[in-house]
Structure formats: structure tokens, C-alpha cells
Design an enzyme around this catalytic site. Structure first.
Site, PDB file in Angstrom:
ATOM      1  N   GLU A  73       0.855  -1.125   0.175  1.00 30.45           N
ATOM      2  CA  GLU A  73       0.165  -0.164  -0.030  1.00 30.45           C
ATOM      3  C   GLU A  73       0.653   1.179   0.010  1.00 30.45           C
ATOM      4  O   GLU A  73       0.519   2.222   0.862  1.00 30.45           O
ATOM      5  CB  GLU A  73      -0.873  -0.059   1.501  1.00 30.45           C
ATOM      6  CG  GLU A  73      -1.906  -1.055   1.191  1.00 30.45           C
ATOM      7  CD  GLU A  73      -2.860  -1.203   2.432  1.00 30.45           C
ATOM      8  OE1 GLU A  73      -3.986  -1.556   2.265  1.00 30.45           O
ATOM      9  OE2 GLU A  73      -2.404  -0.929   3.521  1.00 30.45           O
ATOM     10  N   ASP A  76      -8.998  -9.852  11.692  1.00 34.97           N
ATOM     11  CA  ASP A  76      -9.580  -8.681  12.134  1.00 34.97           C
ATOM     12  C   ASP A  76     -11.073  -8.644  11.335  1.00 34.97           C
ATOM     13  O   ASP A  76     -11.780  -7.620  11.694  1.00 34.97           O
ATOM     14  CB  ASP A  76      -8.908  -7.519  11.823  1.00 34.97           C
ATOM     15  CG  ASP A  76      -8.628  -7.493  10.377  1.00 34.97           C
ATOM     16  OD1 ASP A  76      -8.594  -8.397   9.492  1.00 34.97           O
ATOM     17  OD2 ASP A  76      -8.068  -6.345   9.771  1.00 34.97           O
TER      18      ASP A  76
END
Length: 749
Positions: free
Chosen positions: A319, A412
Site C-alpha cells: 500500500e 480482524d
């Protein structure tokens, strides 16, 4: 005749024993039960030759169950006999033989002995109330060399004692790699003596985002300074080594660098000033690939490799927006000087330069699959998270890969009904989905498959505020990961695994672990039924205990008993719960349905959603469920860089006048509203006529909640094309990357 009968009885006995599966996780490769049992004594005698470190761990784990004494006697004794390297070269192989007098462990290494002890601890925990362990022989070894768990300590910090507890959980279930995510935009968590400002400034932030991302609210409370001293890190590494777990540190580069830049702004492409991020997401300011930056990172890595003896150093690589590099004169000159194609080539240049330095230290790099951009560094390993393609590409190029795709390995994500779960990042990854994962992609042949090192799950902590929540998010999914990594998972026998998981809950209860009980809760699935939909309810327990209501009221023991999928003929709210012995045993699940003329109809998609956000497939868009904007699990489909082209067969020519659907906007997570939408109709599914078009401005004004008035229309087939925003423009998080498009329900009235 007598001899024949005895033989037959022995065969029958062996069949019965083989059906009595042990409650072990991960399940061993080979288990042979035999007649007899080992009576659990008050005092277990320990052979003098037992490896001391591992045996000390064993005694500590069972100190409330057994007493121990050293002895050379063989009665009720634990004995260890080493195997030679010629007998087995597998460092993690072990043999465990239990008979009426003795427990015998054999292995080539102390690591194998330690793994045998984990199996033995589970057997003692399981059979301590019965008072005896069945006689057996286990020969066992893992399929994959890398069986890992990751922990992000940047978004939220966890103490040394909590990190040690985390490592203990990995050891319990035979995982062997702890990936420690130590630096990110929101905090720098590792002491670097040459650069004290990294922890003086970079280990704190002025506040933290709270609640769902779309709320955009903050707590107003300073966070930190939080970091680990080098002495603390040495302590954790030693603790892990004693449990035969390798700690792999992650130092993020070239992106996710705001915390570092807040301390040393001269390492950026612009002058700053910078501060550690208070929001979650991806940010444009990254390390600038200049000599000063590389010298800084080399000095940081010098200290890192002294602290961590692991073969691999994780350098992130994910990213990394290219916005600043495109605007930076130095970066553009560097691209020209080195004949690089573009900024992606510059990322490859960055990674390869770092790899060369780390290789010079006798180590290797591993990074997220974006390190493939512009060409993979010569000796790099890939951690494939965006899907499986990164791992496939790496393996085909004869590079090692660790498989950790978000759709199966991101802990998550929600693991139960998002409406009854604590706030999570998004996605929907229940226990059975984790268990179903096969780390070897079908696209690889046998030779290429050898480059798959193993599997890992990741725990990012944007929404995990304390260690109790860490426990909740990893358990029981860590157990599924354990069996996948060991190579003995069998999705066809998931129910057997689920029963073993439930048996392990008593171990977690004893340890005061806050595990998720989602498998006890009611699971709902929308299915097509009679040209409409029905709601199928299930539970890991006796289905006769399910009660439900259709009027939105809370179910009681006297409510309707669930027997078959419940027809949903009109808009309503179904609530359900599990009862046992007259008592409520689960959370109350609630699901609201909004029925339209497309509900339950046949739907096809020209392009499929991302695996991370694909629950229910195309049918999710006609299942009668409007997505919750704060919860991206289950009810939304997510498409990265793709348009949604959906064709719905209404079954017959139908009157309608309105089409509605929702899209999301969450720019920090690269989620953008649709660029446009077009509605087409057809009577033959061949010739389609456009009847409505809406543009970006109208969609933005409606904040993604689209209702299109069509006038009076009549058709059998409806085609809806929802255009993705495309490449994220400069000035936005993730600039130059493909935007995400999220869509929930396509309804017609």
C-alpha cells in the site's frame, strides 16, 4: 473356530477404537489406538534424560493437574529417546507412544520433543477427569514449515506480558512463527538507539479514531508514547525461542511511514511537518528513495538484525501510494537515471536495494505481495495477502511464498453475525471458512507447490482496543489455522473439527481466555425458495433448541420452534436464539428483510467480487438484506477496480417503476462512490434498451443511497451497470490505485 472368533473380535475392536477420534488440535498425521490405557497418576515420574527447557514448560502447563518427580524408574514414567538424523531428518517429527506403564517420546530434535509435549498436554487436559488416557501410538509432523500468526502493535499497543501470552497461544497449537508488526503510520514501536526520536516522537499520536470508520470520530486522548525497549525485545525473542517459535520483525517501507517521518521529516519527498496518523487507512507521505533515506533504513536494520535472529526480515512493501514520487524531482530523476519504467519500477528499485543490504547481513527479505510491483527482488519471499495471485506468481517464478489471503486469514474480520459482534474492520471470516482454506493453490503443479512455505493469519488492531479483544478475535479461529498449517484439515469433516473446538473451550476457560462463542450463536443463510427467499437457521448445537419470532420481538423458550427454512413472503424482522434446558444459551440474532420484486430472483454477474467481500456471491444482491454502512461483513459485495454488471431475471414480464441500490464511500480505505449507473431492460436477455442513467454528481448528492424513478416499465430482464470510480485520483489515500466499489442490494418496486 475359536481362533477365527478372536481374530474377528480384534478387528471389530480396532474399528471401534479408530472411530473414537481424539480431541486433539491440530489432529496428528497418524494415530493408532490400542487396547489398554495409561492411568493418570498423582505423581508423574520424569526420566533423567528429558530435555530440561521443554520439560520445564510441560511441568508449568500441567502444574494444577499433576505433580512431578525425577526418577530413573520406568513405572508411570515419561521417557524420551532421541532419534538419529538417519532415522528422520524432519526437525518437527515426533513419535508419542502411550501404554499402561509409560509415555515414550521420540524425536530427532528438541523442537520435535516440544511438539510432542503439546499433544501430551492436550491428552492430559482431555482425560484428567476420566483418570486414564487410552493407549496409543502417534507419529506426527507438520505439512508446512511456516505456520504463523501476526500481531499489529502499532494501531494499538500490547505489553510485553501480553505479547508473551500471544506467543503461548501459538505454542499451544503448534504454530512456529510470530510476525511482529512493529512500525506503521500510527506508531513506531521499536527502540532504535541511533535514532531516539523514533520513539520520543513516533511512538505517540495526539488522538485515535474510534467507532466505525464512516463515523469519522476521535477520542481526543493522546496515545503513547508506547514502544518496546531493545532489552524487552530480546526478552520476547528469548521467550519465543524457548517455545520453538521464530519471531519475524516487520519494519514497514516505503509506505506506512508517517510515524517515522514525524520524527525525521527530512526522509520524505516534501518538507512536512508530519505527525503519526490518527486515522486508519493509507497515506500519501512515504519514504523518499534518496541516499539519506537508505542510510537511515540501513542503520535501523543494523540494529534490527542484532535483535532478531530470524532468517527473514519483513520489510512491508504494501500500500505505497506513488503520489509524492510522481511530484518529486529527485524521484523522477532517479527513474530516468536507472531506466525505470515508472513509479512501480521505482518501488522495485527501492525493495531490491534494501534486499541487497539485508542479504549482505546473511538474511532474507519477505514482504507483502505489492513487492511484486515492477519486478520481484532476486531472493525475496512473498506474503500473499490481497488474494492468492501473489503467491502463485511468486511460486511460478521459483520464489518462496507464505499464503495469507484476507478472505481466509484476516482475523480482524467478523467471525459471527456482524450485528451481534464487536466492531471489526470488515469482511466475514467465520471458523468454517478458515478451516476450509488450502494453502496450495490449484494453479500450481507439484514442483511449484514446493515454493509455498506455509500459511499465516494476520491480526490488525484498528478496532482492537485491549488484549481481551485480541483473544476474542483469534480464538477459536487460531485452532482452524493450526490444523490447516499442520496439513490435517478436512473441510468435509468440519463438524468433527467443530466438536473438537468445543471440547477445547474448557482449556481456554481454565486459562481465562476471552474466546468468541460465535459457533454457539444462530447462523442465518438466505436461500432461494418458491420464486422468493427463505431463511435457513443453524447452530453447532441441537437444532431443536432454536426458537424464532417474525414480529421483531425477542424469542423465548415458548416462541416458534425452528424446523425448516422460514419463508420470508414480505418485509419483516426475524429474531432467533438457541435455548438449552429452558435457558437462553446464545446471543439473540436479528435480521431485517426488505422484499422487492427482485428478491430471490436469478441473478448473474459479469465480473466477480473480491474474495474478501464475496459472501453469498451474486445472490447477496437480491437476498432482501440492506447492507449496514458500518459493517462490511456478509451483506455487501466488494469490487476493486471492477464495475458491477448484474442481470436479473424477474421470471416473467413484470411491472415496476423504481430501482434502488446502495454504494459506500470510505476514501481512507480506498472505497469510493460509484461513478455512474445505467439501467437496461429486455424481454429476451439479448437485446437490452437503456431506460435510465445517473451520474457522479447525483450519486454524491444521494450519498450513495440510490433510488431511480423509471416511470412505468414492464420487462422480464433487468440489467444494472454500476461504474467503479476507477483509478483513485491524486490527493486521495491510495492515489493511482484501483478504487473499491461496494454494493449491497439491487431492489425493484
Amino acid at each position: 473356530m475359536t481362533r477365527i472368533l478372536l481374530t474377528l473380535l480384534l478387528v471389530i475392536s480396532n474399528i471401534v477404537l479408530s472411530q473414537n477420534k481424539l480431541n486433539l488440535i491440530p489432529y496428528p498425521q497418524n494415530v493408532q489406538l490400542s487396547e489398554g490405557s495409561f492411568i493418570i497418576p498423582d505423581i508423574l515420574k520424569l526420566d533423567a534424560n528429558l530435555p530440561k527447557n521443554e520439560t520445564g514448560y510441560f511441568k508449568k502447563r500441567l502444574n494444577s493437574t499433576l505433580k512431578f518427580q525425577d526418577s530413573k524408574q520406568s513405572e508411570a514414567e515419561l521417557v524420551y529417546v532421541p532419534l538419529s538424523k538417519a532415522q528422520t531428518e524432519n526437525k518437527e517429527f515426533y513419535s508419542l507412544t502411550i501404554n499402561s506403564k509409560q509415555i515414550l517420546i521420540q524425536s530427532h530434535t528438541q523442537q520435535g520433543y516440544f511438539l510432542a509435549l503439546q499433544t501430551l498436554i492436550q491428552l492430559f487436559e482431555e482425560y484428567k477427569e476420566v483418570g486414564k488416557i487410552p493407549a496409543m501410538k502417534i507419529e506426527d509432523h507438520p505439512k508446512f514449515a511456516w505456520r504463523g500468526m501476526h500481531l499489529d502493535v502499532c494501531r494499538h499497543f500490547f505489553t510485553v506480558d501480553e505479547v508473551k501470552q500471544y506467543i503461548d497461544y501459538l505454542a499451544m497449537y503448534k504454530l512456529n512463527t510470530f510476525h511482529w508488526h512493529l512500525t506503521d503510520d500510527q506508531g513506531w514501536r521499536i527502540e532504535i538507539k541511533k535514532y531516539p526520536k523514533l520513539t520520543q516522537i513516533g511512538s505517540k499520536r495526539k488522538e485515535s479514531m474510534i467507532g466505525a470508520y464512516v463515523d469519522n470520530t476521535f477520542d481526543g486522548k493522546p496515545y503513547g508514547p508506547y514502544f518496546y525497549t531493545q532489552e524487552q525485545i530480546k526478552d520476547v525473542v528469548k521467550y519465543a525461542q524457548e517455545r520453538h517459535i521464530t519471531v519475524v520483525p516487520e519494519i514497514e517501507m516505503p509506505g506506512h511511514a508517517l510515524a517515522a517521518l514525524s520524527a525525521y521529516p527530512e526522509l520524505a519527498c516534501t518538507k512536512g511537518p508530519f505527525e503519526s496518523a490518527t486515522k486508519w487507512g493509507v497515506f500519501d507521505d512515504v519514504f523518499c528513495p534518496k541516499d539519506e533515506t537508505f542510510k537511515f533504513l540501513e542503520n535501523v536494520l543494523d540494529e534490527v538484525v542484532q535483535l532478531f535472529p530470524s532468517q527473514y526480515i519483513h520489510i512491508g512493501g504494501d500500500e505505497c501510494p506513488k503520489t509524492r514520487w510522481k511530484e518529486c524531482a529527485h524521484c523522477q530523476e532517479l527513474i530516468k537515471k536507472n531506466n525505470l519504467k515508472d513509479e512501480h519500477g521505482l518501488q522495485s528499485y527501492f525493495i531490491q536495494r534494501i534486499e541487497k543490504y539485508i542479504n549482505g547481513k546473511g538474511r532474507k527479505i519477505i514482504g507483502w505481495d505489492e513487492i511484486l510491483e515492477g519486478g520481484l527482488a532476486p531472493n525475496a519471499a512473498v506474503m500473499s495477502w490481497t488474494g492468492v495471485n501473489g503467491g502463485i506468481e511468486a511460486a511460478k517464478a521459483k520464489h518462496f511464498a507464505v499464503m495469507t489471503p484476507g478472505a481466509y486469514c484476516y482475523f480482524d474480520h467478523y467471525q459471527g453475525d456482524p450485528q451481534s459482534e464487536p466492531n471489526a474492520f470488515g469482511g466475514f471470516t467465520p471458523l468454517d471458512k478458515v478451516y476450509s482454506y488450502n494453502p496450495i493453490p490449484a494453479e500450481l503443479n507439484a514442483e511449484q507447490a514446493q515454493y509455498i512455505l506455509g500459511v499465516q493469519a494476520n491480526l490488525w488492531t484498528e478496532y482492537i482496543l485491549d488484549f481481551k479483544q485480541v483473544q476474542y478475535m483469534i480464538f477459536p479461529r487460531l485452532m482452524a489455522l493450526s490444523e490447516v498449517g499442520w496439513g490435517t484439515s478436512d473441510p468435509k469433516n468440519y463438524k468433527d473439527f467443530e466438536n473438537r473446538v468445543i471440547s477445547h473451550f474448557k482449556i481456554l476457560d481454565k486459562m481465562n481466555v476471552n474466546y468468541a462463542k460465535s459457533i454457539y450463536n444462530i447462523s442465518g443463510k438466505v436461500i432461494p425458495s418458491n420464486n422468493g427467499i427463505a431463511y435457513e437457521l443453524s447452530t453447532s448445537q441441537n437444532p431443536n433448541g432454536i426458537r424464532y419470532t417474525l414480529d421483531g420481538s425477542t424469542p423465548t423458550i415458548n416462541s416458534e420452534i425452528y424446523q425448516n427454512p422460514v419463508s420470508i413472503p414480505s418485509s419483516l424482522t426475524i429474531r432467533s436464539a438457541y435455548f438449552e434446558a429452558g435457558q437462553l444459551k446464545s446471543a439473540v440474532s436479528s435480521q431485517q428483510f426488505t422484499i422487492s420484486k427482485t428478491t430471490g430472483k436469478k441473478i448473474t454477474l459479469e465480473q466477480q467480487p473480491s474474495e474478501n467481500y464475496s459472501f453469498g456471491g451474486a445472490f447477496t444482491l437480491v437476498d432482501g438484506i440492506i447492507g449496514n454502512v458500518k459493517q462490511l461483513g456478509k451483506t455487501w459485495l466488494g469490487f476493486q477496480g471492477k464495475d458491477v454488471t448484474a442481470t436479473i431475471d424477474l421470471g416473467q414480464k413484470t411491472d415496476f417503476s423504481e430501482v434502488y441500490f446502495n454504494t459506500l464511500e470510505n476514501k481512507g480505505s480506498w472505497i469510493h462512490l460509484a461513478k455512474s449507473a445505467k439501467i437496461f431492460v429486455s424481454d429476451d436477455n439479448k437485446d437490452f434498451k437503456m431506460i435510465k442513467e445517473t451520474g457522479k454528481e447525483e450519486i454524491q448528492n444521494a450519498k450513495g443511497k440510490i433510488k431511480l424513478n423509471l416511470g412505468k416499465k414492464n420487462a422480464r430482464y433487468l440489467k444494472v451497470i454500476i461504474e467503479n470510480a476507477g483509478i483513485i485520483p491524486a490527493g486521495n489515500p491510495g492515489a493511482d490505485s484501483k478504487a473499491w466499489l461496494f454494493v449491497d442490494e439491487i431492489g425493484v418496486n
